[in-house]
Scaffold this motif. Sequence first.
Motif, PDB file in Angstrom:
ATOM      1  N   ALA A 109       0.841  -1.196  -0.063  1.00 14.80           N
ATOM      2  CA  ALA A 109      -0.175  -0.116   0.052  1.00 14.80           C
ATOM      3  C   ALA A 109       0.775   1.312  -0.035  1.00 14.80           C
ATOM      4  O   ALA A 109       0.462   2.289  -0.548  1.00 14.80           O
ATOM      5  CB  ALA A 109      -0.753  -0.003   1.195  1.00 14.80           C
ATOM      6  N   SER A 110       1.996   1.242   0.388  1.00 14.02           N
ATOM      7  CA  SER A 110       2.734   2.131   0.786  1.00 14.02           C
ATOM      8  C   SER A 110       3.305   2.782  -0.548  1.00 14.02           C
ATOM      9  O   SER A 110       4.010   4.048  -0.691  1.00 14.02           O
ATOM     10  CB  SER A 110       4.136   2.108   1.611  1.00 14.02           C
ATOM     11  OG  SER A 110       5.080   1.188   0.874  1.00 14.02           O
ATOM     12  N   ILE A 111       3.448   2.134  -1.632  1.00 13.16           N
ATOM     13  CA  ILE A 111       3.800   2.259  -3.215  1.00 13.16           C
ATOM     14  C   ILE A 111       2.979   3.767  -3.336  1.00 13.16           C
ATOM     15  O   ILE A 111       3.735   4.546  -4.220  1.00 13.16           O
ATOM     16  CB  ILE A 111       3.687   1.234  -4.162  1.00 13.16           C
ATOM     17  CG1 ILE A 111       4.163   1.946  -5.527  1.00 13.16           C
ATOM     18  CG2 ILE A 111       2.393   0.783  -4.250  1.00 13.16           C
ATOM     19  CD1 ILE A 111       5.843   2.281  -5.347  1.00 13.16           C
ATOM     20  N   PHE A 112       1.674   3.654  -3.145  1.00 11.62           N
ATOM     21  CA  PHE A 112       0.851   4.689  -3.438  1.00 11.62           C
ATOM     22  C   PHE A 112       1.425   6.072  -2.788  1.00 11.62           C
ATOM     23  O   PHE A 112       1.384   7.264  -3.523  1.00 11.62           O
ATOM     24  CB  PHE A 112      -0.734   4.479  -3.111  1.00 11.62           C
ATOM     25  CG  PHE A 112      -1.017   3.495  -4.208  1.00 11.62           C
ATOM     26  CD1 PHE A 112      -1.193   3.575  -5.509  1.00 11.62           C
ATOM     27  CD2 PHE A 112      -1.382   2.289  -3.682  1.00 11.62           C
ATOM     28  CE1 PHE A 112      -2.160   2.593  -6.141  1.00 11.62           C
ATOM     29  CE2 PHE A 112      -1.881   1.080  -4.231  1.00 11.62           C
ATOM     30  CZ  PHE A 112      -2.077   1.402  -5.699  1.00 11.62           C
ATOM     31  N   ASN A 113       1.540   6.122  -1.607  1.00 11.04           N
ATOM     32  CA  ASN A 113       2.248   7.294  -1.000  1.00 11.04           C
ATOM     33  C   ASN A 113       3.595   7.866  -1.647  1.00 11.04           C
ATOM     34  O   ASN A 113       3.941   8.658  -1.862  1.00 11.04           O
ATOM     35  CB  ASN A 113       2.354   6.987   0.608  1.00 11.04           C
ATOM     36  CG  ASN A 113       0.925   6.739   0.952  1.00 11.04           C
ATOM     37  OD1 ASN A 113       0.324   5.655   0.843  1.00 11.04           O
ATOM     38  ND2 ASN A 113       0.168   7.671   1.720  1.00 11.04           N
ATOM     39  N   LEU A 119       6.295  11.718  -7.637  1.00 17.23           N
ATOM     40  CA  LEU A 119       5.490  12.340  -8.705  1.00 17.23           C
ATOM     41  C   LEU A 119       5.508  13.648  -8.697  1.00 17.23           C
ATOM     42  O   LEU A 119       5.690  14.441  -9.519  1.00 17.23           O
ATOM     43  CB  LEU A 119       4.109  11.267  -8.960  1.00 17.23           C
ATOM     44  CG  LEU A 119       3.375  12.120 -10.378  1.00 17.23           C
ATOM     45  CD1 LEU A 119       3.942  11.901 -11.403  1.00 17.23           C
ATOM     46  CD2 LEU A 119       1.922  11.351 -10.372  1.00 17.23           C
ATOM     47  N   PHE A 120       4.998  14.053  -7.358  1.00 18.68           N
ATOM     48  CA  PHE A 120       4.846  15.470  -7.145  1.00 18.68           C
ATOM     49  C   PHE A 120       6.112  16.267  -7.157  1.00 18.68           C
ATOM     50  O   PHE A 120       6.053  17.338  -7.816  1.00 18.68           O
ATOM     51  CB  PHE A 120       4.284  15.696  -5.654  1.00 18.68           C
ATOM     52  CG  PHE A 120       4.310  16.890  -4.990  1.00 18.68           C
ATOM     53  CD1 PHE A 120       3.476  17.960  -5.461  1.00 18.68           C
ATOM     54  CD2 PHE A 120       5.273  17.248  -4.211  1.00 18.68           C
ATOM     55  CE1 PHE A 120       3.536  19.195  -4.942  1.00 18.68           C
ATOM     56  CE2 PHE A 120       5.323  18.550  -3.529  1.00 18.68           C
ATOM     57  CZ  PHE A 120       4.713  19.511  -4.021  1.00 18.68           C
ATOM     58  N   TYR A 143      -0.834  19.616 -12.061  1.00 22.74           N
ATOM     59  CA  TYR A 143      -0.712  18.158 -12.130  1.00 22.74           C
ATOM     60  C   TYR A 143       0.380  17.697 -10.933  1.00 22.74           C
ATOM     61  O   TYR A 143       0.008  16.614 -10.549  1.00 22.74           O
ATOM     62  CB  TYR A 143      -0.442  17.277 -13.569  1.00 22.74           C
ATOM     63  CG  TYR A 143      -1.401  17.450 -14.680  1.00 22.74           C
ATOM     64  CD1 TYR A 143      -2.515  16.490 -14.454  1.00 22.74           C
ATOM     65  CD2 TYR A 143      -1.445  18.400 -15.529  1.00 22.74           C
ATOM     66  CE1 TYR A 143      -3.604  16.564 -15.302  1.00 22.74           C
ATOM     67  CE2 TYR A 143      -2.637  18.462 -16.368  1.00 22.74           C
ATOM     68  CZ  TYR A 143      -3.918  17.432 -16.213  1.00 22.74           C
ATOM     69  OH  TYR A 143      -4.737  17.516 -17.025  1.00 22.74           O
ATOM     70  N   ALA A 144       1.188  18.719 -10.803  1.00 18.62           N
ATOM     71  CA  ALA A 144       1.864  18.141  -9.494  1.00 18.62           C
ATOM     72  C   ALA A 144       0.907  18.183  -8.185  1.00 18.62           C
ATOM     73  O   ALA A 144       1.025  17.210  -7.355  1.00 18.62           O
ATOM     74  CB  ALA A 144       3.016  19.346  -9.230  1.00 18.62           C
ATOM     75  N   ASN A 145       0.019  19.314  -8.442  1.00 11.42           N
ATOM     76  CA  ASN A 145      -0.942  19.551  -7.248  1.00 11.42           C
ATOM     77  C   ASN A 145      -2.073  18.288  -7.238  1.00 11.42           C
ATOM     78  O   ASN A 145      -2.379  17.898  -6.122  1.00 11.42           O
ATOM     79  CB  ASN A 145      -1.501  20.879  -7.036  1.00 11.42           C
ATOM     80  CG  ASN A 145      -0.541  21.830  -6.937  1.00 11.42           C
ATOM     81  OD1 ASN A 145       0.498  21.574  -6.140  1.00 11.42           O
ATOM     82  ND2 ASN A 145      -0.783  23.018  -7.232  1.00 11.42           N
ATOM     83  N   ILE A 146      -2.389  18.053  -8.081  1.00 13.91           N
ATOM     84  CA  ILE A 146      -3.505  16.849  -8.380  1.00 13.91           C
ATOM     85  C   ILE A 146      -2.755  15.678  -7.802  1.00 13.91           C
ATOM     86  O   ILE A 146      -3.508  14.784  -7.241  1.00 13.91           O
ATOM     87  CB  ILE A 146      -3.982  16.653  -9.804  1.00 13.91           C
ATOM     88  CG1 ILE A 146      -4.825  17.728 -10.578  1.00 13.91           C
ATOM     89  CG2 ILE A 146      -4.687  15.437  -9.842  1.00 13.91           C
ATOM     90  CD1 ILE A 146      -5.032  17.959 -11.843  1.00 13.91           C
ATOM     91  N   SER A 147      -1.414  15.327  -7.812  1.00 17.69           N
ATOM     92  CA  SER A 147      -0.814  13.968  -7.558  1.00 17.69           C
ATOM     93  C   SER A 147      -0.987  14.103  -5.846  1.00 17.69           C
ATOM     94  O   SER A 147      -0.752  12.991  -5.365  1.00 17.69           O
ATOM     95  CB  SER A 147       0.572  14.018  -7.923  1.00 17.69           C
ATOM     96  OG  SER A 147       1.500  14.948  -7.286  1.00 17.69           O
ATOM     97  N   GLY A 202      -0.306   9.905 -18.330  1.00 19.89           N
ATOM     98  CA  GLY A 202       0.890   9.658 -17.520  1.00 19.89           C
ATOM     99  C   GLY A 202       0.539   9.390 -16.125  1.00 19.89           C
ATOM    100  O   GLY A 202       0.907   8.499 -15.184  1.00 19.89           O
ATOM    101  N   SER A 203      -0.119  10.383 -15.336  1.00 25.07           N
ATOM    102  CA  SER A 203      -0.529  10.496 -14.125  1.00 25.07           C
ATOM    103  C   SER A 203      -1.386   9.168 -13.622  1.00 25.07           C
ATOM    104  O   SER A 203      -1.494   8.614 -12.721  1.00 25.07           O
ATOM    105  CB  SER A 203      -1.042  11.842 -13.592  1.00 25.07           C
ATOM    106  OG  SER A 203      -0.158  12.831 -13.811  1.00 25.07           O
ATOM    107  N   PHE A 204      -2.503   9.008 -14.529  1.00 28.82           N
ATOM    108  CA  PHE A 204      -3.738   8.095 -14.329  1.00 28.82           C
ATOM    109  C   PHE A 204      -2.760   6.751 -14.461  1.00 28.82           C
ATOM    110  O   PHE A 204      -3.118   5.775 -13.656  1.00 28.82           O
ATOM    111  CB  PHE A 204      -4.704   8.221 -15.186  1.00 28.82           C
ATOM    112  CG  PHE A 204      -5.805   7.453 -14.862  1.00 28.82           C
ATOM    113  CD1 PHE A 204      -6.676   7.746 -13.740  1.00 28.82           C
ATOM    114  CD2 PHE A 204      -5.984   6.071 -15.742  1.00 28.82           C
ATOM    115  CE1 PHE A 204      -7.490   6.969 -13.434  1.00 28.82           C
ATOM    116  CE2 PHE A 204      -7.088   5.147 -15.171  1.00 28.82           C
ATOM    117  CZ  PHE A 204      -7.962   5.589 -14.314  1.00 28.82           C
ATOM    118  N   ALA A 205      -1.966   6.340 -15.485  1.00 27.88           N
ATOM    119  CA  ALA A 205      -1.291   5.001 -15.600  1.00 27.88           C
ATOM    120  C   ALA A 205      -0.164   4.623 -14.713  1.00 27.88           C
ATOM    121  O   ALA A 205      -0.098   3.623 -14.308  1.00 27.88           O
ATOM    122  CB  ALA A 205      -0.621   5.174 -17.064  1.00 27.88           C
TER     123      ALA A 205
END
Length: 229
Positions: A109-113, A119-120, A143-147, A202-205
Amino acid sequence: MLVISLAGFIPALVNPVGRRAPLTFLAATHGIVFLAWLLLFLTQSLLVAKGNVRWHRALGFTSIGLLALMIPLGFETTAAMVRRGFDLSGDQHIVQHADGAASLDVYQASIFNFGGLLLFASLAVAAIYYRRRPEIHKRFILYANISLMGAPITHLIGHNPPLVLTPPAVLVPIFILLLTGLARDYILAGRIHPLTVLLAVGSFASFPMWGALIGPSPAWHRFAAWISQ
């Protein structure tokens, strides 16, 4: 994004009775600095909208200092969360998958954080680098902020019992936010800038790549365990 962040984190501050643990100094500092970043983003957007580019550029140097704080704070907050068994800053505690079949794999789960933080940082640094090219700069910073929205969306869903906290439930609002950049380009310019497409796709993928490829791998588990020590 400000509304999502406030809605996600304020409930546990206004009514701390439901918290799993006291608010730590680390979590509080992390929240204040990240909120300051979003407020700066709002201020910068308003300055540009009013044509006050000189103040926008002068205030932009503040972002470098905030960024230098955000990256280590984000890293240490995630590492601390992993050490506590994915305790969400004492606000919520995830102990099982949605189907209740098995305990949550905290390293997976930590991979997303960690991935979202990387990414940000990458997009924010790119935005600063291209600060003299507005059409590129503003897309990178958006898109940095969306991340950053994964965490507040997760907390927002967790504070609303009718909603079930699952990866798709988090991805749908993020997907909608990613579409706003595409919609903005089409509505105002009649065409979508190639960089907007690249950043949105790229962000969604990145999410299925993190969740299906990197997160479950033994190599990531060893790495996550090491950096979370």
